[in-house]
Design a protein around this motif. Structure first.
Motif, PDB file in Angstrom:
ATOM      1  N   THR A 158       0.856  -1.177   0.000  1.00 52.21           N
ATOM      2  CA  THR A 158       0.000   0.000   0.000  1.00 52.21           C
ATOM      3  C   THR A 158       0.895   1.232   0.000  1.00 52.21           C
ATOM      4  O   THR A 158       2.097   1.149   0.275  1.00 52.21           O
ATOM      5  N   LYS A 159       0.316   2.380  -0.281  1.00 48.53           N
ATOM      6  CA  LYS A 159       1.106   3.616  -0.272  1.00 48.53           C
ATOM      7  C   LYS A 159       1.694   3.865   1.106  1.00 48.53           C
ATOM      8  O   LYS A 159       2.832   4.317   1.230  1.00 48.53           O
ATOM      9  N   GLN A 160       0.932   3.557   2.147  1.00 49.97           N
ATOM     10  CA  GLN A 160       1.417   3.773   3.506  1.00 49.97           C
ATOM     11  C   GLN A 160       2.590   2.836   3.825  1.00 49.97           C
ATOM     12  O   GLN A 160       3.575   3.254   4.415  1.00 49.97           O
ATOM     13  N   GLN A 161       2.493   1.581   3.414  1.00 50.69           N
ATOM     14  CA  GLN A 161       3.588   0.633   3.643  1.00 50.69           C
ATOM     15  C   GLN A 161       4.836   1.061   2.890  1.00 50.69           C
ATOM     16  O   GLN A 161       5.947   0.982   3.429  1.00 50.69           O
TER      17      GLN A 161
ATOM     18  N   ILE B 131      10.862   6.067   3.751  1.00 51.42           N
ATOM     19  CA  ILE B 131      11.357   7.198   4.554  1.00 51.42           C
ATOM     20  C   ILE B 131      12.530   6.784   5.449  1.00 51.42           C
ATOM     21  O   ILE B 131      13.589   7.417   5.405  1.00 51.42           O
ATOM     22  N   PRO B 132      12.410   5.706   6.252  1.00 47.03           N
ATOM     23  CA  PRO B 132      13.575   5.317   7.054  1.00 47.03           C
ATOM     24  C   PRO B 132      14.756   4.842   6.200  1.00 47.03           C
ATOM     25  O   PRO B 132      15.914   5.117   6.523  1.00 47.03           O
ATOM     26  N   THR B 133      14.471   4.143   5.104  1.00 51.41           N
ATOM     27  CA  THR B 133      15.544   3.644   4.247  1.00 51.41           C
ATOM     28  C   THR B 133      16.330   4.799   3.647  1.00 51.41           C
ATOM     29  O   THR B 133      17.571   4.805   3.682  1.00 51.41           O
TER      30      THR B 133
ATOM     31  N   LYS C  94       5.593   4.104   1.997  1.00 46.58           N
ATOM     32  CA  LYS C  94       6.081   5.303   2.684  1.00 46.58           C
ATOM     33  C   LYS C  94       6.816   4.916   3.972  1.00 46.58           C
ATOM     34  O   LYS C  94       7.887   5.441   4.262  1.00 46.58           O
ATOM     35  N   ASP C  95       6.235   3.961   4.728  1.00 52.32           N
ATOM     36  CA  ASP C  95       6.852   3.508   5.976  1.00 52.32           C
ATOM     37  C   ASP C  95       8.202   2.838   5.736  1.00 52.32           C
ATOM     38  O   ASP C  95       9.070   2.851   6.600  1.00 52.32           O
ATOM     39  N   PHE C  96       8.379   2.257   4.564  1.00 52.73           N
ATOM     40  CA  PHE C  96       9.644   1.621   4.225  1.00 52.73           C
ATOM     41  C   PHE C  96      10.642   2.631   3.665  1.00 52.73           C
ATOM     42  O   PHE C  96      11.808   2.651   4.045  1.00 52.73           O
TER      43      PHE C  96
END
Length: 145
Positions: A7-10, A16-18, A12-14
């Motif tokens: 999903t877009k949220q997943q 940004i920290p990467t 994004k969650d991956f």
């Protein structure tokens, strides 16, 4: 390997920290003055399984095939993998993409070649040299002074 759609949220969650970790690592490596572009070798000093790929492609582009094989014997696999990933929607390529055995064989090949190169070439033979300028060896040297 079968991958689920993110999903877009997943995503994004991956991402940004990467991206944050990569930018931070790049910044730290350049502060310390490391002589490598590899984040793993620039951080801990030990070559990664992909070390030598850039040199292999450079040698290949200059027509030195044996030198390319020396720097990394699996240098032809990453472009093939990228091709499979880019064209996985095509029915024939999708069959290759969904073949779990193929992915495990590729992972096994990289690990086998990495182990052999570490045993035969590490720590003093290119491209598997230990990086004395890396962050952790530098910190360690400063601590034991």
């Amino acid at each position: 390997m079968r991958f689920k759609k993110l999903t877009k949220q997943q995503l994004k969650d991956f991402l940004i920290p990467t991206v944050g970790i990569l930018v931070f690592s790049w910044y730290i490596i350049h502060i310390v003055g490391s002589n490598t572009r590899c984040l793993i070798r620039g951080t801990i000093g030990i070559p990664c399984p992909g070390c030598g790929l850039t040199r292999a492609y450079d040698a290949l582009l200059h027509g030195h095939i044996l030198e390319a094989i020396y720097y990394h014997p699996l240098f032809l696999l990453p472009p093939i993998i990228i091709f499979i990933l880019l064209f996985r929607k095509h029915p024939k390529i999708n069959n290759i993409y969904n073949n779990d055995k193929l992915w495990w064989i590729i992972i096994g090949l990289f690990l086998l070649v990495y182990i052999l190169r570490m045993v035969l070439m590490f720590p003093d033979q290119l491209p598997m040299q230990f990086n004395q300028e890396a962050i952790i060896p530098t910190i360690y040297r400063n601590l034991i002074k």
